[in-house]
Design a protein around this motif. Structure first.
Motif, PDB file in Angstrom:
ATOM      1  N   ASN A   1      -3.296   1.608  -9.798  1.00  0.00           N
ATOM      2  CA  ASN A   1      -3.031   2.826  -9.564  1.00  0.00           C
ATOM      3  C   ASN A   1      -4.162   3.666  -8.667  1.00  0.00           C
ATOM      4  OD1 ASN A   1      -0.420   2.855 -10.299  1.00  0.00           O
ATOM      5  ND2 ASN A   1      -0.731   3.442 -12.031  1.00  0.00           N
ATOM      6  N   ASP A   2      -5.515   3.180  -8.859  1.00  0.00           N
ATOM      7  CA  ASP A   2      -6.510   3.950  -8.394  1.00  0.00           C
ATOM      8  C   ASP A   2      -6.423   3.587  -6.897  1.00  0.00           C
ATOM      9  OD1 ASP A   2      -8.745   3.261 -11.392  1.00  0.00           O
ATOM     10  OD2 ASP A   2      -7.410   4.896 -10.725  1.00  0.00           O
ATOM     11  N   LYS A   3      -5.887   2.197  -6.596  1.00  0.00           N
ATOM     12  CA  LYS A   3      -5.973   1.957  -5.024  1.00  0.00           C
ATOM     13  C   LYS A   3      -4.540   2.211  -4.535  1.00  0.00           C
ATOM     14  CE  LYS A   3      -9.695  -1.457  -5.519  1.00  0.00           C
ATOM     15  NZ  LYS A   3      -9.879  -3.095  -5.351  1.00  0.00           N
ATOM     16  N   SER A   4      -3.863   2.576  -5.369  1.00  0.00           N
ATOM     17  CA  SER A   4      -2.376   2.950  -5.047  1.00  0.00           C
ATOM     18  C   SER A   4      -1.695   1.490  -4.306  1.00  0.00           C
ATOM     19  CB  SER A   4      -2.334   4.162  -4.004  1.00  0.00           C
ATOM     20  OG  SER A   4      -2.832   5.382  -4.199  1.00  0.00           O
ATOM     21  N   THR A   5      -1.739   0.587  -4.945  1.00  0.00           N
ATOM     22  CA  THR A   5      -1.460  -0.767  -4.192  1.00  0.00           C
ATOM     23  C   THR A   5      -0.755  -1.489  -5.610  1.00  0.00           C
ATOM     24  OG1 THR A   5      -3.385  -0.711  -2.971  1.00  0.00           O
ATOM     25  CG2 THR A   5      -2.281  -2.733  -3.206  1.00  0.00           C
ATOM     26  N   LEU A   6       0.431  -2.103  -4.874  1.00  0.00           N
ATOM     27  CA  LEU A   6       1.137  -2.905  -5.765  1.00  0.00           C
ATOM     28  C   LEU A   6       1.091  -4.360  -5.233  1.00  0.00           C
ATOM     29  CD1 LEU A   6       3.431  -3.236  -8.147  1.00  0.00           C
ATOM     30  CD2 LEU A   6       4.962  -3.299  -6.060  1.00  0.00           C
ATOM     31  N   TYR A   7       0.990  -5.345  -6.191  1.00  0.00           N
ATOM     32  CA  TYR A   7       0.777  -6.650  -5.803  1.00  0.00           C
ATOM     33  C   TYR A   7       1.971  -7.685  -6.317  1.00  0.00           C
ATOM     34  CZ  TYR A   7      -3.927  -5.236  -5.124  1.00  0.00           C
ATOM     35  OH  TYR A   7      -4.959  -4.299  -4.856  1.00  0.00           O
TER      36      TYR A   7
ATOM     37  N   ALA B   1       0.930  -1.255   0.088  1.00  0.00           N
ATOM     38  CA  ALA B   1      -0.142  -0.030   0.080  1.00  0.00           C
ATOM     39  C   ALA B   1       0.860   1.339  -0.010  1.00  0.00           C
ATOM     40  CB  ALA B   1      -0.993  -0.097   1.264  1.00  0.00           C
ATOM     41  N   ALA B   2       0.661   1.804  -0.982  1.00  0.00           N
ATOM     42  CA  ALA B   2       1.430   3.417  -1.077  1.00  0.00           C
ATOM     43  C   ALA B   2       0.593   4.371  -0.671  1.00  0.00           C
ATOM     44  CB  ALA B   2       1.761   3.481  -2.563  1.00  0.00           C
ATOM     45  N   SER B   3       1.360   5.306   0.084  1.00  0.00           N
ATOM     46  CA  SER B   3       0.656   6.438   0.886  1.00  0.00           C
ATOM     47  C   SER B   3       1.477   7.714   0.706  1.00  0.00           C
ATOM     48  CB  SER B   3      -0.110   6.342   2.208  1.00  0.00           C
ATOM     49  OG  SER B   3       0.892   6.026   2.928  1.00  0.00           O
ATOM     50  N   GLY B   4       1.144   8.912   1.149  1.00  0.00           N
ATOM     51  CA  GLY B   4       1.834  10.194   1.322  1.00  0.00           C
ATOM     52  C   GLY B   4       2.066  10.794   0.009  1.00  0.00           C
ATOM     53  N   ARG B   5       1.953  10.196  -1.056  1.00  0.00           N
ATOM     54  CA  ARG B   5       2.368  10.878  -2.287  1.00  0.00           C
ATOM     55  C   ARG B   5       1.795   9.815  -3.604  1.00  0.00           C
ATOM     56  NH1 ARG B   5       7.230  12.350  -4.798  1.00  0.00           N
ATOM     57  NH2 ARG B   5       5.862  12.248  -6.773  1.00  0.00           N
TER      58      ARG B   5
END
Length: 125
Positions: free
Chosen positions: A74-80, A23-27
């Motif tokens: 990218n909509d969920k800011s998530t890499l799998y 989960a990516a956050s902050g930017r």
């Protein structure tokens, strides 16, 4: 400042599967290449898989090719990272990384833009 947080690691038997998430956050990381790096006990960090910012192109280490699939939302800011047919040699801490250049991920650059703290994957024989 951006932050990457991995999840999904754990203990699995050889031949099993796991899906790691980051989960990516902050930017916004939608303009960054992203990938997975792993480090096994007593070994150096090594590239596992990477994808460009759109997710339309991917690269894999030979050791995981055909067994792992990297994807991003990218909509969920998530890499799998979907990992199948796991082997004991896949045991490692898996790190989510991001950089403006996919090359930096593939080469595990010392100047990598962002690192997560890692999630442990243990594969028992």
């Amino acid at each position: 400042q951006g932050q990457l947080v991995e999840s999904g690691g754990g203990l699995v038997q050889a031949g099993g599967s796991l899906m790691l998430s980051c989960a990516a956050s902050g930017r916004s990381f939608s303009s960054y290449a992203m990938g997975w790096i792993r480090q096994a006990p007593g070994k150096e960090r090594e590239f596992v898989a990477g994808t460009i910012k759109s997710g339309s192109s991917t690269l894999y280490a030979d050791s995981v090719k055909g067994r792992c699939t990297i994807s991003r939302d990218n909509d969920k800011s998530t890499l799998y990272l979907q990992m199948n047919s796991l082997k004991p040699e896949d045991t490692a801490v898996y790190y989510c990384v991001a950089d403006l250049k996919l090359h930096s991920i593939v080469t595990v650059s010392t100047t990598m833009g962002y690192w997560g703290k890692g999630t442990l994957v243990t594969v028992s024989s």
